[in-house]
Design a protein around this motif. Structure first.
Motif: not given
Length: 413
Positions: A131-139, A191-196, A240-241, A275-283
């Motif tokens: 799942d990690i290998a296939a992930a587009t993004f991770i939170t 290549k994963a995008r990680i949001y923590i 992204t923090a 909302e804050i995660f979404a704005k970090s991911i998609w603006g």
């Protein structure tokens, strides 16, 4: 004991959700429409835990809302590996085992985990790695359990020097653990995008002596996470923090269950975190969907504007065929003589006949099993062809994902 019972109720509830179908149906999607993959790691915030959950409850946390935000944008699947009570040290050990392909149990990653689901969550490390290998993004939400609830009582007696020493030790351990977690994640999927997320204060503003100290800890946590973010960005990794903490300042009572001495977010809090995660991911954070009963159906990111809303017929959710098919770019031909609608999309076709349990997919007859047959249904002064929502996907390659927490089905081409 109360906490253990609540966690047991949560476990049973989540098990029921996970064992149920993730989608109402899925046709064979075109290769170009392969879904994205969303993976979640962390503690009880990743699960969506709230006090008072029972076996009849369905958690609806920030990750579920982020998943819905993604569905508004296209096809996506989700895998949630959150564990209640998990610390950053526990997550570090978990990621090391996943990276190495070792079999583990909950007790192997962290002693005395309060989440009875822990063994189940980490049972298949090969699947987690895939799942990690296939992930587009991770939170990720992690770190609050590193200090625990006892900090609320300890802060009052800490002087400035003791507070600085405590914060330094906490952030040093957190930095080491999270750095290891991120290294393993990026080693599996560079290549994963990680949001923590950072951590909001576990202390209410009414605690006058403790509140400023808790805010200082919160600020130190945010600054530390930003340093970690920069260290990985310098190596060209996408991390992204996510600044969750600031939104809770002065709003702890609004966004959490702190009034009943529980620091978990309430529904308003989880929505704010999402909302804050979404704005970090998609603006942006999309809300304000037009809601319909008994179910909301979102087609290609929007609710179809039609007076012919979904209907509950024979215990199943039906939708008006033409409106929802055409919203996805399909064409619908109607044969009045045979009472048959033929839907065509991307080289595929499905023919559905009123009151018939047989549909014709690409020229091949196929029974619809236990699903009710298409109906002629009176709606807004017209007679419309209503079909079970599930048949929207049959043979056409549409993807239909149902989110029970919001009673919403998302249809994407």
């Amino acid at each position: 004991m109360r906490r253990k019972l609540a966690m047991f109720g949560l476990a049973c509830c989540l098990l029921l959700v996970w064992l149920g179908p993730a989608a109402l149906a899925a046709g064979t999607a075109p290769a170009s429409a392969a879904p994205e993959r969303y993976v979640i790691f962390g503690d009880s915030l990743a699960i969506g835990f709230e006090p008072g959950l029972t076996t009849a409850s369905v958690p609806y946390g920030y990750s579920d809302r982020v998943y819905e935000q993604a569905l508004l944008r296209g096809r996506i699947t989700m895998a949630n590996y959150g564990i209640g009570g998990l610390t950053s040290s526990g997550l570090k050990t978990m990621m090391q085992a996943v990276a190495e392909g070792r079999k583990i149990k909950g007790s192997d990653i962290q002693p005395s985990l309060p989440d009875p689901r822990a063994d189940q969550v980490v049972a298949d490390t090969a699947k987690i790695k895939a799942d990690i290998a296939a992930a587009t993004f991770i939170t990720i939400t992690i770190g609050g359990n590193d200090i625990g609830a006892k900090i609320i009582n300890e802060l009052k007696d800490m002087d400035d020097a003791q507070l600085d020493t405590f914060a330094s030790q906490w952030m040093s351990t957190y930095t080491d653990n999270v750095t290891s977690v991120l290294q393993n994640l990026f080693a599996i999927n560079p290549k994963a995008r990680i949001y923590i997320a950072d951590q909001y204060s576990p202390v209410p503003a009414v605690m006058k002596a403790e509140y400023p100290k808790a805010q200082k800890l919160k600020n130190g946590f945010t600054a530390t996470l930003k340093k970690i973010e920069q260290s990985f960005r310098d190596k060209k990794y996408e991390i992204t923090a996510v600044p969750v903490a600031e939104a809770f300042v002065g709003n702890e009572g609004t966004y959490s269950h702190i009034a009943v001495r529980d620091i978990h977010p309430n529904q308003s809090g989880y929505d704010k975190i999402a909302e804050i995660f979404a704005k970090s991911i998609w603006g942006e954070y999309r809300n304000g969907l037009i809601r319909t009963e008994p179910i909301t159906v979102v087609v290609a990111g929007r609710t179809v504007q039609t007076p012919h809303v979904p209907a509950l017929l024979q215990g199943s959710t039906f939708v008006p065929l033409r409106e929802y098919a055409e919203a996805l770019g399909a064409t619908v031909d109607w044969n009045a003589a045979t009472q048959t609608a033929t839907v065509r999309y991307s080289g595929n076709s499905v023919a559905l006949t009123i009151d018939s349990a047989t549909i014709v997919v690409g020229g091949v007859p196929k029974t619809i099993g236990e699903l009710p047959a298409p109906h002629a249904h009176e709606s807004a002064g017209e007679t419309k062809t209503y079909i079970p929502l599930r048949l929207m996907a049959e043979g056409l390659g549409f993807d239909v994902q149902y989110v029970p927490q919001s009673s919403t089905a998302y249809i994407n081409p």
